[in-house]
Design a protein around this motif. Sequence first.
Motif, PDB file in Angstrom:
ATOM      1  N   GLN A 164       0.820  -1.214   0.000  1.00 57.67           N
ATOM      2  CA  GLN A 164       0.000   0.000   0.000  1.00 57.67           C
ATOM      3  C   GLN A 164       0.856   1.267   0.000  1.00 57.67           C
ATOM      4  OE1 GLN A 164      -3.630  -0.074   0.089  1.00 57.67           O
ATOM      5  NE2 GLN A 164      -2.986  -2.089  -0.633  1.00 57.67           N
ATOM      6  N   HIS A 165       1.735   1.370   0.974  1.00 58.02           N
ATOM      7  CA  HIS A 165       2.596   2.545   1.097  1.00 58.02           C
ATOM      8  C   HIS A 165       3.704   2.237   2.098  1.00 58.02           C
ATOM      9  CE1 HIS A 165      -0.957   3.221   3.824  1.00 58.02           C
ATOM     10  NE2 HIS A 165       0.039   3.150   4.705  1.00 58.02           N
ATOM     11  N   LEU A 166       4.579   3.212   2.319  1.00 60.48           N
ATOM     12  CA  LEU A 166       5.678   3.071   3.265  1.00 60.48           C
ATOM     13  C   LEU A 166       5.434   3.999   4.451  1.00 60.48           C
ATOM     14  CD1 LEU A 166       8.599   3.334   0.673  1.00 60.48           C
ATOM     15  CD2 LEU A 166       7.378   1.266   1.368  1.00 60.48           C
ATOM     16  N   ILE A 167       5.809   3.546   5.649  1.00 58.07           N
ATOM     17  CA  ILE A 167       5.633   4.345   6.853  1.00 58.07           C
ATOM     18  C   ILE A 167       6.969   4.426   7.590  1.00 58.07           C
ATOM     19  CG2 ILE A 167       4.393   4.596   9.035  1.00 58.07           C
ATOM     20  CD1 ILE A 167       2.120   2.963   7.835  1.00 58.07           C
ATOM     21  N   ASN A 168       7.388   5.654   7.912  1.00 61.00           N
ATOM     22  CA  ASN A 168       8.616   5.830   8.672  1.00 61.00           C
ATOM     23  C   ASN A 168       8.428   5.214  10.056  1.00 61.00           C
ATOM     24  OD1 ASN A 168      10.574   7.198  10.582  1.00 61.00           O
ATOM     25  ND2 ASN A 168      11.250   8.093   8.637  1.00 61.00           N
ATOM     26  N   ILE A 222       4.304   9.021   6.019  1.00 58.10           N
ATOM     27  CA  ILE A 222       3.850   8.080   4.993  1.00 58.10           C
ATOM     28  C   ILE A 222       4.417   8.481   3.637  1.00 58.10           C
ATOM     29  CG2 ILE A 222       1.833   7.162   3.768  1.00 58.10           C
ATOM     30  CD1 ILE A 222       0.237   7.505   6.323  1.00 58.10           C
ATOM     31  N   ARG A 223       4.986   7.518   2.948  1.00 61.84           N
ATOM     32  CA  ARG A 223       5.540   7.743   1.612  1.00 61.84           C
ATOM     33  C   ARG A 223       4.836   6.837   0.610  1.00 61.84           C
ATOM     34  NH1 ARG A 223       9.918  11.454   0.332  1.00 61.84           N
ATOM     35  NH2 ARG A 223      11.113  11.845   2.257  1.00 61.84           N
ATOM     36  N   PRO A 224       4.592   7.333  -0.609  1.00 58.41           N
ATOM     37  CA  PRO A 224       4.006   6.471  -1.649  1.00 58.41           C
ATOM     38  C   PRO A 224       5.039   5.458  -2.135  1.00 58.41           C
ATOM     39  CG  PRO A 224       4.597   8.592  -2.583  1.00 58.41           C
ATOM     40  CD  PRO A 224       4.828   8.709  -1.100  1.00 58.41           C
ATOM     41  N   LEU A 225       4.569   4.409  -2.769  1.00 55.75           N
ATOM     42  CA  LEU A 225       5.462   3.355  -3.246  1.00 55.75           C
ATOM     43  C   LEU A 225       6.442   3.865  -4.296  1.00 55.75           C
ATOM     44  CD1 LEU A 225       2.951   0.367  -3.533  1.00 55.75           C
ATOM     45  CD2 LEU A 225       4.613   0.796  -1.716  1.00 55.75           C
ATOM     46  N   LYS A 226       6.048   4.897  -5.038  1.00 53.45           N
ATOM     47  CA  LYS A 226       6.937   5.425  -6.080  1.00 53.45           C
ATOM     48  C   LYS A 226       8.208   6.040  -5.488  1.00 53.45           C
ATOM     49  CE  LYS A 226       4.666   9.963  -6.484  1.00 53.45           C
ATOM     50  NZ  LYS A 226       3.975  10.887  -7.422  1.00 53.45           N
ATOM     51  N   PHE A 227       8.200   6.266  -4.177  1.00 57.36           N
ATOM     52  CA  PHE A 227       9.393   6.751  -3.475  1.00 57.36           C
ATOM     53  C   PHE A 227      10.571   5.782  -3.653  1.00 57.36           C
ATOM     54  CE2 PHE A 227      11.783   6.575   0.625  1.00 57.36           C
ATOM     55  CZ  PHE A 227      12.415   7.810   0.551  1.00 57.36           C
ATOM     56  N   GLU A 240      12.523  -4.991  -5.143  1.00 60.32           N
ATOM     57  CA  GLU A 240      13.115  -4.834  -6.474  1.00 60.32           C
ATOM     58  C   GLU A 240      12.052  -4.666  -7.540  1.00 60.32           C
ATOM     59  OE1 GLU A 240      17.330  -7.233  -5.803  1.00 60.32           O
ATOM     60  OE2 GLU A 240      15.617  -8.297  -6.662  1.00 60.32           O
ATOM     61  N   THR A 241      10.921  -5.347  -7.377  1.00 57.70           N
ATOM     62  CA  THR A 241       9.814  -5.192  -8.319  1.00 57.70           C
ATOM     63  C   THR A 241       9.277  -3.761  -8.305  1.00 57.70           C
ATOM     64  OG1 THR A 241       9.171  -7.510  -8.034  1.00 57.70           O
ATOM     65  CG2 THR A 241       7.505  -6.031  -8.950  1.00 57.70           C
ATOM     66  N   LEU A 242       9.329  -3.128  -7.136  1.00 59.01           N
ATOM     67  CA  LEU A 242       8.858  -1.745  -7.003  1.00 59.01           C
ATOM     68  C   LEU A 242       9.893  -0.725  -7.465  1.00 59.01           C
ATOM     69  CD1 LEU A 242       7.083  -2.046  -3.539  1.00 59.01           C
ATOM     70  CD2 LEU A 242       5.974  -1.757  -5.764  1.00 59.01           C
ATOM     71  N   GLU A 265      21.129   7.817  11.039  1.00 54.65           N
ATOM     72  CA  GLU A 265      21.707   8.413   9.830  1.00 54.65           C
ATOM     73  C   GLU A 265      20.898   8.079   8.585  1.00 54.65           C
ATOM     74  OE1 GLU A 265      26.245   8.186   9.712  1.00 54.65           O
ATOM     75  OE2 GLU A 265      25.740   6.653  11.197  1.00 54.65           O
ATOM     76  N   VAL A 266      20.272   6.910   8.596  1.00 52.55           N
ATOM     77  CA  VAL A 266      19.446   6.464   7.472  1.00 52.55           C
ATOM     78  C   VAL A 266      18.055   6.135   8.016  1.00 52.55           C
ATOM     79  CG1 VAL A 266      19.192   4.784   5.593  1.00 52.55           C
ATOM     80  CG2 VAL A 266      21.485   5.483   6.355  1.00 52.55           C
ATOM     81  N   PRO A 267      16.986   6.701   7.439  1.00 53.82           N
ATOM     82  CA  PRO A 267      15.635   6.419   7.946  1.00 53.82           C
ATOM     83  C   PRO A 267      15.210   4.982   7.660  1.00 53.82           C
ATOM     84  CG  PRO A 267      15.510   7.689   5.919  1.00 53.82           C
ATOM     85  CD  PRO A 267      16.967   7.625   6.291  1.00 53.82           C
ATOM     86  N   ILE A 268      14.413   4.429   8.538  1.00 56.28           N
ATOM     87  CA  ILE A 268      13.868   3.086   8.355  1.00 56.28           C
ATOM     88  C   ILE A 268      12.371   3.191   8.091  1.00 56.28           C
ATOM     89  CG2 ILE A 268      13.507   0.823   9.397  1.00 56.28           C
ATOM     90  CD1 ILE A 268      15.987   1.177  11.026  1.00 56.28           C
ATOM     91  N   TYR A 269      11.937   2.541   7.037  1.00 54.11           N
ATOM     92  CA  TYR A 269      10.518   2.498   6.680  1.00 54.11           C
ATOM     93  C   TYR A 269      10.038   1.049   6.696  1.00 54.11           C
ATOM     94  CZ  TYR A 269      11.122   7.258   4.825  1.00 54.11           C
ATOM     95  OH  TYR A 269      11.395   8.594   4.688  1.00 54.11           O
ATOM     96  N   PHE A 270       8.785   0.842   7.079  1.00 57.28           N
ATOM     97  CA  PHE A 270       8.189  -0.483   6.887  1.00 57.28           C
ATOM     98  C   PHE A 270       7.092  -0.386   5.835  1.00 57.28           C
ATOM     99  CE2 PHE A 270       5.532   1.210  10.370  1.00 57.28           C
ATOM    100  CZ  PHE A 270       4.247   0.872   9.954  1.00 57.28           C
ATOM    101  N   MET A 271       6.865  -1.498   5.180  1.00 58.59           N
ATOM    102  CA  MET A 271       5.894  -1.527   4.081  1.00 58.59           C
ATOM    103  C   MET A 271       4.549  -2.025   4.591  1.00 58.59           C
ATOM    104  SD  MET A 271       6.139  -3.531   0.451  1.00 58.59           S
ATOM    105  CE  MET A 271       7.624  -2.632   0.001  1.00 58.59           C
ATOM    106  N   ARG A 272       3.529  -1.215   4.401  1.00 56.27           N
ATOM    107  CA  ARG A 272       2.171  -1.598   4.763  1.00 56.27           C
ATOM    108  C   ARG A 272       1.598  -2.467   3.647  1.00 56.27           C
ATOM    109  NH1 ARG A 272      -1.544  -3.273   8.111  1.00 56.27           N
ATOM    110  NH2 ARG A 272      -3.639  -2.639   7.531  1.00 56.27           N
TER     111      ARG A 272
END
Length: 402
Positions: free
Chosen positions: A264-268, A274-279, A302-304, A357-364
């Motif tokens: 669906q999207h990415l969440i910090n 919230i970030r869109p998948l195109k990020f 990788e598919t994204l 130093e690098v943000p971590i996102y999880f995928m919803r």
Amino acid sequence: MSRWLEALETFAMDVILGHRCGRRAGLLRMTLWIFSSLTFLTVRLRLVLFQKRIFRRRAMGCLVVSVGNLTIGGTGKTPVVEMLARQLQAGGRKVAILSRGYKSTPKSCLQRVLNKVLYNTRLLAPRIVSDGKSLLLDPHTAGDEPFMLANNLHGVIVLVDSDRVRSGLFAIKHFGADVLLLDDGLQYLKMRRTVEIVLIDRDAPFGNEFLLPRGTLREPVKHLYRATHILITKCTGEDNSLLISRIRKLNRTAEIAECAHHPQHLINLWTGEIRPLKFLEDLPIGSLCGIAVPENFVNVLETLGARVGLTRNYADHHRYSVKEVQAFIRRCAQCNLQAILTTEKDAVRIPHVLDPEVPIYFMRVEIKILRGSKVWKNFFNRLASLQQVRTPKRFFDSGDGL
């Protein structure tokens, strides 16, 4: 000790799946195959004892929906349970999810002894992860999957107890639940169920076809006949007719649907941004996860369009330390990676790190029915319209044993 056991588990899985070669690995596989014969006899005997009513199944007096699988891990069960809970709730049902809380913090030895000796209802009350209004436990105490479900499902009760008859009766008594969702319930034979949903992973339907401990099957493939509904998970839109043909040889009557785990999207992880998948398109990232099949997660990234520069995989349900997370963040920063991606299940187990130093996102991720959507919709309409049956005498009223 936990790290040593986790390393042993990883090594055993590599041997079981044939990722390790050589004489010693071959001898170990042969030894495990012998123990698999004992597993077969134990599973068959247990099932027969319940079928012959030597061991009794408890009727709960309400709708019971079991969600489970024949193999250990990797079928994407948690998002399916979440989807079921949402749809049942939307149909006007009061839903309680019953989980055994795999790899949650165990009760102390004293508590377990008191439970057995005193059999006191207050001591025996299940862990309440959510009362439908608020989260009451942390992920370590509750287990990562029950915590994730409780965090995502407002209005749904989530309970953890190895005795799910007990937790089910508690949900009926104290929360007025009229639907019990039995998480990972195929092998839990003590409770009668209205619906038996079995998940089958499209990529590895029956693991390596061997029973535990030689393989990943919890019980023989032919036991699929017990399913009333079958959900083929992780589909990509490709034809599944060969798999469905095999399923039909094992179960002629179950309704079958095919679904995909749809990002669906990415969440910090810490800011909630919230970030869109195109990020992810052409973004250099690191992958951090501890799930049954980490390769699937990397493939999705990788598919994204992401460029996965570093990966760090741990055993399923791994409990991360601050030191581990900081070390991976540093490695990603040194490689000029712009983000770290993890799964939602991992996210609840990753400790907070100040100023990463690098943000971590999880995928919803949510479930999307690809084929059989009409069948699935009719199925839920039938469930929502079922009248609530008489509630049985409740164990928690009297303090008597089951």
